[in-house]
Design a protein around this motif. Structure first.
Motif, PDB file in Angstrom:
ATOM      1  N   ASN A  11      -5.822 -62.245  22.010  1.00  0.00           N
ATOM      2  CA  ASN A  11      -6.693 -63.204  21.338  1.00  0.00           C
ATOM      3  C   ASN A  11      -7.659 -63.862  22.308  1.00  0.00           C
ATOM      4  O   ASN A  11      -8.792 -64.160  21.971  1.00  0.00           O
ATOM      5  CB  ASN A  11      -5.857 -64.265  20.632  1.00  0.00           C
ATOM      6  CG  ASN A  11      -6.705 -65.281  19.897  1.00  0.00           C
ATOM      7  OD1 ASN A  11      -7.445 -64.938  18.993  1.00  0.00           O
ATOM      8  ND2 ASN A  11      -6.622 -66.556  20.305  1.00  0.00           N
ATOM      9  N   TYR A  78      -8.391 -67.828  10.654  1.00  0.00           N
ATOM     10  CA  TYR A  78      -7.547 -66.796  11.283  1.00  0.00           C
ATOM     11  C   TYR A  78      -6.610 -67.396  12.321  1.00  0.00           C
ATOM     12  O   TYR A  78      -5.419 -67.081  12.357  1.00  0.00           O
ATOM     13  CB  TYR A  78      -8.455 -65.732  11.906  1.00  0.00           C
ATOM     14  CG  TYR A  78      -7.977 -65.140  13.208  1.00  0.00           C
ATOM     15  CD1 TYR A  78      -7.011 -64.129  13.248  1.00  0.00           C
ATOM     16  CD2 TYR A  78      -8.509 -65.576  14.433  1.00  0.00           C
ATOM     17  CE1 TYR A  78      -6.585 -63.578  14.454  1.00  0.00           C
ATOM     18  CE2 TYR A  78      -8.091 -65.029  15.639  1.00  0.00           C
ATOM     19  CZ  TYR A  78      -7.127 -64.038  15.652  1.00  0.00           C
ATOM     20  OH  TYR A  78      -6.708 -63.499  16.843  1.00  0.00           O
ATOM     21  N   TYR A  79      -7.142 -68.302  13.160  1.00  0.00           N
ATOM     22  CA  TYR A  79      -6.368 -68.804  14.305  1.00  0.00           C
ATOM     23  C   TYR A  79      -5.572 -70.061  13.964  1.00  0.00           C
ATOM     24  O   TYR A  79      -4.339 -70.061  14.003  1.00  0.00           O
ATOM     25  CB  TYR A  79      -7.300 -69.066  15.489  1.00  0.00           C
ATOM     26  CG  TYR A  79      -6.564 -69.553  16.711  1.00  0.00           C
ATOM     27  CD1 TYR A  79      -5.740 -68.678  17.436  1.00  0.00           C
ATOM     28  CD2 TYR A  79      -6.660 -70.864  17.143  1.00  0.00           C
ATOM     29  CE1 TYR A  79      -5.043 -69.119  18.557  1.00  0.00           C
ATOM     30  CE2 TYR A  79      -5.972 -71.314  18.252  1.00  0.00           C
ATOM     31  CZ  TYR A  79      -5.160 -70.439  18.956  1.00  0.00           C
ATOM     32  OH  TYR A  79      -4.467 -70.878  20.046  1.00  0.00           O
ATOM     33  N   SER A  83      -2.594 -67.738  11.781  1.00  0.00           N
ATOM     34  CA  SER A  83      -1.807 -67.529  13.000  1.00  0.00           C
ATOM     35  C   SER A  83      -0.905 -68.716  13.299  1.00  0.00           C
ATOM     36  O   SER A  83       0.287 -68.541  13.606  1.00  0.00           O
ATOM     37  CB  SER A  83      -2.738 -67.265  14.189  1.00  0.00           C
ATOM     38  OG  SER A  83      -3.446 -66.056  14.034  1.00  0.00           O
ATOM     39  N   ASN A  84      -1.462 -69.932  13.214  1.00  0.00           N
ATOM     40  CA  ASN A  84      -0.725 -71.098  13.687  1.00  0.00           C
ATOM     41  C   ASN A  84      -0.251 -72.065  12.608  1.00  0.00           C
ATOM     42  O   ASN A  84       0.438 -73.034  12.918  1.00  0.00           O
ATOM     43  CB  ASN A  84      -1.581 -71.853  14.716  1.00  0.00           C
ATOM     44  CG  ASN A  84      -1.708 -71.057  16.002  1.00  0.00           C
ATOM     45  OD1 ASN A  84      -0.714 -70.666  16.593  1.00  0.00           O
ATOM     46  ND2 ASN A  84      -2.932 -70.775  16.404  1.00  0.00           N
ATOM     47  N   TRP A  88       3.130 -68.921  13.161  1.00  0.00           N
ATOM     48  CA  TRP A  88       3.804 -69.699  14.219  1.00  0.00           C
ATOM     49  C   TRP A  88       4.992 -70.491  13.674  1.00  0.00           C
ATOM     50  O   TRP A  88       6.106 -70.373  14.200  1.00  0.00           O
ATOM     51  CB  TRP A  88       2.809 -70.611  14.930  1.00  0.00           C
ATOM     52  CG  TRP A  88       3.427 -71.433  16.019  1.00  0.00           C
ATOM     53  CD1 TRP A  88       4.058 -72.641  15.890  1.00  0.00           C
ATOM     54  CD2 TRP A  88       3.522 -71.099  17.415  1.00  0.00           C
ATOM     55  NE1 TRP A  88       4.518 -73.087  17.105  1.00  0.00           N
ATOM     56  CE2 TRP A  88       4.206 -72.162  18.058  1.00  0.00           C
ATOM     57  CE3 TRP A  88       3.088 -70.012  18.177  1.00  0.00           C
ATOM     58  CZ2 TRP A  88       4.456 -72.160  19.435  1.00  0.00           C
ATOM     59  CZ3 TRP A  88       3.331 -70.021  19.549  1.00  0.00           C
ATOM     60  CH2 TRP A  88       4.019 -71.084  20.151  1.00  0.00           C
ATOM     61  N   TYR A 108      -7.280 -63.640   8.476  1.00  0.00           N
ATOM     62  CA  TYR A 108      -6.430 -62.952   9.451  1.00  0.00           C
ATOM     63  C   TYR A 108      -6.643 -61.438   9.376  1.00  0.00           C
ATOM     64  O   TYR A 108      -6.825 -60.765  10.393  1.00  0.00           O
ATOM     65  CB  TYR A 108      -4.975 -63.305   9.182  1.00  0.00           C
ATOM     66  CG  TYR A 108      -3.976 -62.762  10.177  1.00  0.00           C
ATOM     67  CD1 TYR A 108      -3.855 -63.316  11.450  1.00  0.00           C
ATOM     68  CD2 TYR A 108      -3.134 -61.708   9.835  1.00  0.00           C
ATOM     69  CE1 TYR A 108      -2.923 -62.822  12.358  1.00  0.00           C
ATOM     70  CE2 TYR A 108      -2.196 -61.207  10.734  1.00  0.00           C
ATOM     71  CZ  TYR A 108      -2.098 -61.773  11.995  1.00  0.00           C
ATOM     72  OH  TYR A 108      -1.167 -61.282  12.890  1.00  0.00           O
ATOM     73  N   TYR A 134       1.138 -62.525  18.337  1.00  0.00           N
ATOM     74  CA  TYR A 134       1.199 -62.634  16.889  1.00  0.00           C
ATOM     75  C   TYR A 134      -0.152 -62.707  16.206  1.00  0.00           C
ATOM     76  O   TYR A 134      -0.257 -62.450  15.006  1.00  0.00           O
ATOM     77  CB  TYR A 134       2.039 -63.867  16.506  1.00  0.00           C
ATOM     78  CG  TYR A 134       1.461 -65.186  16.989  1.00  0.00           C
ATOM     79  CD1 TYR A 134       0.838 -66.063  16.102  1.00  0.00           C
ATOM     80  CD2 TYR A 134       1.553 -65.577  18.324  1.00  0.00           C
ATOM     81  CE1 TYR A 134       0.320 -67.271  16.528  1.00  0.00           C
ATOM     82  CE2 TYR A 134       1.054 -66.777  18.759  1.00  0.00           C
ATOM     83  CZ  TYR A 134       0.429 -67.630  17.868  1.00  0.00           C
ATOM     84  OH  TYR A 134      -0.084 -68.822  18.312  1.00  0.00           O
ATOM     85  N   GLN A 135      -1.211 -63.054  16.943  1.00  0.00           N
ATOM     86  CA  GLN A 135      -2.529 -63.128  16.301  1.00  0.00           C
ATOM     87  C   GLN A 135      -3.056 -61.745  15.917  1.00  0.00           C
ATOM     88  O   GLN A 135      -3.940 -61.634  15.071  1.00  0.00           O
ATOM     89  CB  GLN A 135      -3.541 -63.803  17.242  1.00  0.00           C
ATOM     90  CG  GLN A 135      -3.160 -65.203  17.676  1.00  0.00           C
ATOM     91  CD  GLN A 135      -2.449 -65.210  19.023  1.00  0.00           C
ATOM     92  OE1 GLN A 135      -1.963 -64.170  19.485  1.00  0.00           O
ATOM     93  NE2 GLN A 135      -2.377 -66.372  19.655  1.00  0.00           N
TER      94      GLN A 135
END
Length: 472
Positions: A11, A78-79, A83-84, A88, A108, A134-135
């Protein structure tokens, strides 16, 4: 198959000129990248309203860097979004914090699809691809849909939860299928490895083969345990050099260094320290806790909440036990340079690493590497940190139990020098062999050996525990 370049995809990318290569992952992979010529592909630091449709290449003396750009709103969804705010918390066992938004999942998938379209033209037939974290779980699937035939490995830096927690992800079967498109999937611990096998079985009817691979839909996925580490000698040298010009703390110091994240168990750690001071008044005014917690993902509500809780607890402890001459908790909410951290570790009697759930936790390894061989400190380590599998000589604690943490602190402070030295020698000896270079070499060696086999070699093993030691 001949071995060409190593292509790392993550990432975030390293600096384009090599001026900021102190990060653990960059240090870990520099040698491997430069050995046969390498390319590191990662996201640009700043996203733009009209992102470039191709990678932006930069040449370094050791390896090349290519950056990809994304629309700011899509990147945020996305992030910070999927992702988070989905993966996460789910991967760290906090399903109560999952924030399900349809645009998050769409962003994502779109970022990974777009990245694959940019990466595919830059690949050579003999390149080996190593995707990180994981991203980018869908990236192999997207690359293969474009006809990419290269060998692709994936390493998950964070923990993988058990099946039932994993199923809290709304599109969990898609996520499992994305994992299954890699040729090799690597994890930090045997715990994560076992969870992946179970997820593959239930989501994709995966079957464990005699060679330790998983058979899925006519192809094999190799899986393995590859505990990440640090540049042990390099970090030790930082500590030794800094200690020569720095005086030790006036009081025995306990130290914790963690990103401000709910997975790190910071409120529970402070509660354990508070219990220690309450149960052992003889230590009041004689020890201090330095907690360094740099901010991260401040735009996510869960992270703002943990910051407020930590500030409240540190203030409560100082108000309850502090005096004009003594502050029980020193709380620093900013990042410190790596060389300063090395010296702080060196001069700390107790290292507190007590996450609620962690993939590895390299702070534990940095603390051990920084110690004085003749007068080492003691590591207090959560049983839920991935590092606990490798570091049994630490004082292993349940981070949810403040009394357990309190007694571990007392034990560490009272531990005779001979026992401290014995524990540290065992920990350091393991780290010296299993350093960061060992980690990257082990993964890449395994990736080179991956081959394509048919389902005729499937072997079923009803008892998973009988097979775990044969994998990795």
């Amino acid at each position: 198959m001949s071995v060409g370049r190593l292509v790392i995809i993550s990432n975030r990318a390293p600096s384009v000129d090599g001026s900021a290569d102190s990060g653990g992952l960059v240090v870990a992979l520099k040698d491997a990248l430069s050995k046969n010529g390498g390319l590191w592909i990662g996201g640009a630091a700043d996203q733009v309203e009209e992102p470039a449709q191709t990678l932006r290449f930069h040449e370094r003396p050791d390896f090349d860097v290519a950056l990809f750009e994304t629309d700011p709103q899509i990147y945020s969804d996305y992030y910070l979004g999927y992702s988070n705010s989905v993966l996460w918390p789910a991967f760290h066992g906090r399903v109560d914090l999952i924030d399900v938004q349809s645009r998050y999942a769409s962003a994502y998938r779109e970022v990974n699809k777009r990245l694959a379209r940019m990466v595919a033209p830059a690949l050579r037939p003999d390149d080996q691809i190593w995707v990180h974290d994981y991203q980018l779980i869908p990236l192999a699937s997207e690359l293969k849909s474009l006809g990419v035939k290269n060998r692709i490995g994936f390493f998950l830096h964070i923990p993988l939860p058990d099946l039932h927690t994993f199923m809290a992800i709304p599109d969990w079967q898609d996520v499992a299928a994305w994992f299954g498109q890699y040729d090799l999937v690597g994890f930090q611990t045997r715990r994560d490895l076992a969870n992946m096998i179970n997820i593959f079985r239930h989501a994709l009817r995966g079957e464990l083969r005699a060679n330790g691979h998983i058979g899925i839909n006519g192809r094999e996925v190799a899986i393995g345990c590859f505990p990440i580490s640090i540049d042990v000698e390099g970090f030790r040298q930082l500590a030794m050099n800094g200690a020569q010009s720095t005086d030790p703390a006036p009081l025995p110091r306990l130290i914790g260094v963690d990103r401000l994240d709910y997975s790190k168990g910071l409120p529970q750690r402070l509660s354990g320290y508070e219990t220690f001071l309450a149960n052992h008044p003889e230590y009041r005014s004689k020890v201090t806790l330095l907690q360094i917690a740099p901010p991260t993902r401040d735009k996510v509500q869960a992270y703002r909440s943990i910051r407020a809780e930590l500030e409240h607890l540190s203030g409560r402890i100082n108000g309850r036990f502090g005096t004009v001459e003594w502050t029980p908790v020193q709380y620093i909410h900013r990042a410190l340079p790596r060389d300063e951290l090395a010296v702080l570790f060196h001069y700390s009697r107790v290292g507190l690493v007590t996450p609620l759930f962690d993939g590895m936790n390299l702070v534990a390894k940095e603390y051990v590497a920084a110690q004085d061989f003749a007068d080492p400190g003691v590591l207090v380590l959560s049983q839920f940190a991935g590092a606990a599998e490798e570091m049994p000589e630490a004082l292993i604690v349940n981070p949810h139990d403040p009394h357990d943490i309190a007694e571990a602190i007392r034990t560490a402070l009272d531990m005779p020098a001979a026992e401290r030295i014995e524990r540290h020698q065992a920990l350091y000896a393991h780290l010296k062999v299993h350093d960061v270079a060992h980690w990257s070499a082990a993964f890449l060696k395994r990736l080179k050996k991956v081959d394509d086999l048919g389902l005729d070699r499937v072997a079923r093993f009803p008892d998973l525990n009988l097979r775990l030691n044969a994998i990795g």
